[in-house]
Scaffold this active site. Sequence first.
Site, short mmCIF file in Angstrom:
data_model
loop_
_atom_site.label_atom_id
_atom_site.label_comp_id
_atom_site.label_asym_id
_atom_site.label_seq_id
_atom_site.Cartn_x
_atom_site.Cartn_y
_atom_site.Cartn_z
N ASP A 97 32.71 39.20 36.58
CA ASP A 97 33.32 37.58 36.25
C ASP A 97 34.06 37.21 37.63
O ASP A 97 34.79 36.27 37.38
CB ASP A 97 34.40 37.81 35.25
CG ASP A 97 35.56 38.70 35.52
OD1 ASP A 97 35.57 39.12 36.41
OD2 ASP A 97 36.23 39.22 34.41
N GLU A 119 27.76 44.05 33.05
CA GLU A 119 29.13 43.73 32.10
C GLU A 119 29.04 42.27 31.45
O GLU A 119 29.74 41.40 31.84
CB GLU A 119 30.28 43.97 32.88
CG GLU A 119 31.78 44.31 32.20
CD GLU A 119 32.62 44.13 33.12
OE1 GLU A 119 33.03 45.33 33.36
OE2 GLU A 119 33.37 43.19 33.31
N GLU A 133 37.96 33.78 35.55
CA GLU A 133 37.00 34.66 35.09
C GLU A 133 36.18 34.35 33.65
O GLU A 133 35.03 34.54 33.45
CB GLU A 133 37.74 36.05 34.81
CG GLU A 133 38.22 36.53 36.21
CD GLU A 133 39.43 36.16 36.57
OE1 GLU A 133 40.09 35.33 35.89
OE2 GLU A 133 40.05 36.55 37.60
N ARG A 210 45.61 35.75 38.32
CA ARG A 210 46.05 34.54 38.89
C ARG A 210 46.94 33.64 37.88
O ARG A 210 47.72 33.11 38.02
CB ARG A 210 44.95 33.75 39.04
CG ARG A 210 44.32 33.93 40.66
CD ARG A 210 43.09 32.76 41.01
NE ARG A 210 43.13 32.53 42.26
CZ ARG A 210 42.35 33.21 43.06
NH1 ARG A 210 42.08 34.36 42.63
NH2 ARG A 210 42.35 32.89 44.26
N HIS A 242 48.61 45.01 44.77
CA HIS A 242 47.39 44.28 45.25
C HIS A 242 47.68 43.24 46.45
O HIS A 242 48.91 42.76 46.71
CB HIS A 242 47.01 43.38 43.92
CG HIS A 242 45.83 42.63 44.19
ND1 HIS A 242 45.63 41.57 45.16
CD2 HIS A 242 44.71 42.81 43.37
CE1 HIS A 242 44.16 41.24 44.61
NE2 HIS A 242 43.81 41.91 43.79
#
Length: 371
Positions: A97, A119, A133, A210, A242
Site C-alpha cells: 500500500d 497483499e 495507504e 503518518r 524509524h
Amino acid sequence: MKKIMVVFGTRPEAVKMAPVVLELKKYPHEFKTIVVSTGQHREMLKQILKLFKIRPAYDLGIMRKNQSISDIIANSIRGLEKIFIKEKPEMVLVQGDTSTAFAAGLAAFLHKIAVGHVEAGLRTGNKYNPFPEEVNRRLLSSVADLHFAPTKTSAKNLIKENIDPKTIHVTGNTVIDALHLALREKPFDNEGDDSNRRLQKMILVTVHRRESFGAPLKEICAAIKTIAKEYGDKIKIILPVHRNPNVLHTANKILGKIKNVKLTEPLDYHPFVHLMKQAYLILTDSGGVQEEAPGLGKPVLVLRRTTERPEAVLAGTVKLVGDKKEVIIRETKKLLDNKVAYVKMARAVNPYGDGKASPRIIKAIRSYFKL
Ligand code: UD1
Ligand code: UDP
C-alpha cells in the site's frame, strides 16, 4: 520466457517481496526477473536487501529528506516509465500500500502492462486511516490483473468491490515466508549484552505512521515514558527509531534520556526478528510487525485507531489500543502485571500464512501466462 518486473521502494515492501523474487528466480527458463527499486527508502531498504542478497537492476534513488507523497509518486512514475519503455516487461509486481506500489501500478496500467498485486484486499474502510495507504490499496485493486490476497477476509473485501473472483488468489502473506527465511539464519545475540536481561521484561516498540504525527505520537511516547519510569529496572524498552524526521524528533525529545528506554537506529531484518523473539510484549503501529509477532507467540498492542489486519485481533493475540496515553498505559500494565491476561494473548497463531505464499503466487502467475 516472460519478463516480470518486481518493483518496490520501502522496507516492508522489500521484506515481503524478497521471497517472491527468490521464488521467481527458481524458474529461469520461464521468467526473466528484473528487480527495480524506486529508492523511496534508502538506508532502511539496503538493510533488508543485504540479508536476502537481492541487488536491484535499477534504482531510481528518489528519496529526499522529509519527502512529500506527491514527490514520491511523480518521481517514481517518471523514472519507471523510462524503464518500462526500455525493458517492456509483460507483468509488473507490486506489494502492499505504499506510494511506490501505487505509482508503479498506475505507471504499468498506463503502459498496458499486466499488474500483479501482492497483499491485496486489506481494508479499514476509512480513507484517511491509514493515510494514504488505504486509498493506495483501493486504487491498486482497480488497476491490478492478479490480486494476491493474504487471507480469505481480504479476498472477500475484493469480491465486495466487484473484482472478478477468477483473478483473486488466496496465498497467505509473503511476510511469513520472509520470517521463516530469517529464522533459518543463526540466532542473533545483539541484545545479549545485558546481564540483567533474564530478570527484565523487554518491550519492543516501533512507530512511524503518518496519521500519528503530532499529538498522537507525543501521547504514545509519553505513555512509554510513564511505563518506563513506573517499572524501572523490571523492564527494558527498545525502540528502533524509524528514520522519518517527524518520528526521530519526537522520540528523541520525549524518550532520549530515559534510563531503561533504548533508542536505536532501524535494525537489519535478521536482528529485528530475533529481537521480536526475545520480547515479552510488542507495541507497534507497523503492519508487518502485526503480522509477524503473532506467529512468534508475542502479544501485540497496536498503537492505531484502525487496522486493516483484523485476523489476529479476532484470534485474540493482537489488541487495538489506539493512540491515547491513558489507554496505552492501562493495557500495557495489564499485560505486565496480570499473568492470566498475558498468557491468554501470548499464543502462537498464524492467520497470515504457512510460509508458502510465494510459491502460490508464482503458480498463479504461471497459470496466468499458461506456462
Ligand atoms: C513509508 C510508506 C508507509 C510504510 C512505511 C514503512 C508511503 C506514503 N508511506 O512511510 O506506507 O508503512 O514507509 O516504513 O508510501 N528516511 C530516511 N531513510 C530511509 C527511509 C526514510 O532517511 O531509509 C526518511 C527520509 O527523510 C524520508 C522520510 O524518512 O523523506 C519519510 O519516508 P517516506 O517513505 O516518505 O515515508 P515513511 O514514513 O517511511
Ligand atoms: N523491521 C526491521 N527493522 C526494524 C523495524 C522493523 O527489519 O528496525 C521490519 C519488520 O520486521 C517488518 C517490516 O520491517 O517486516 C515492517 O516495516 P514498517 O514497520 O516500516 O512498515 P509497515 O509494515 O508498517 O508498512
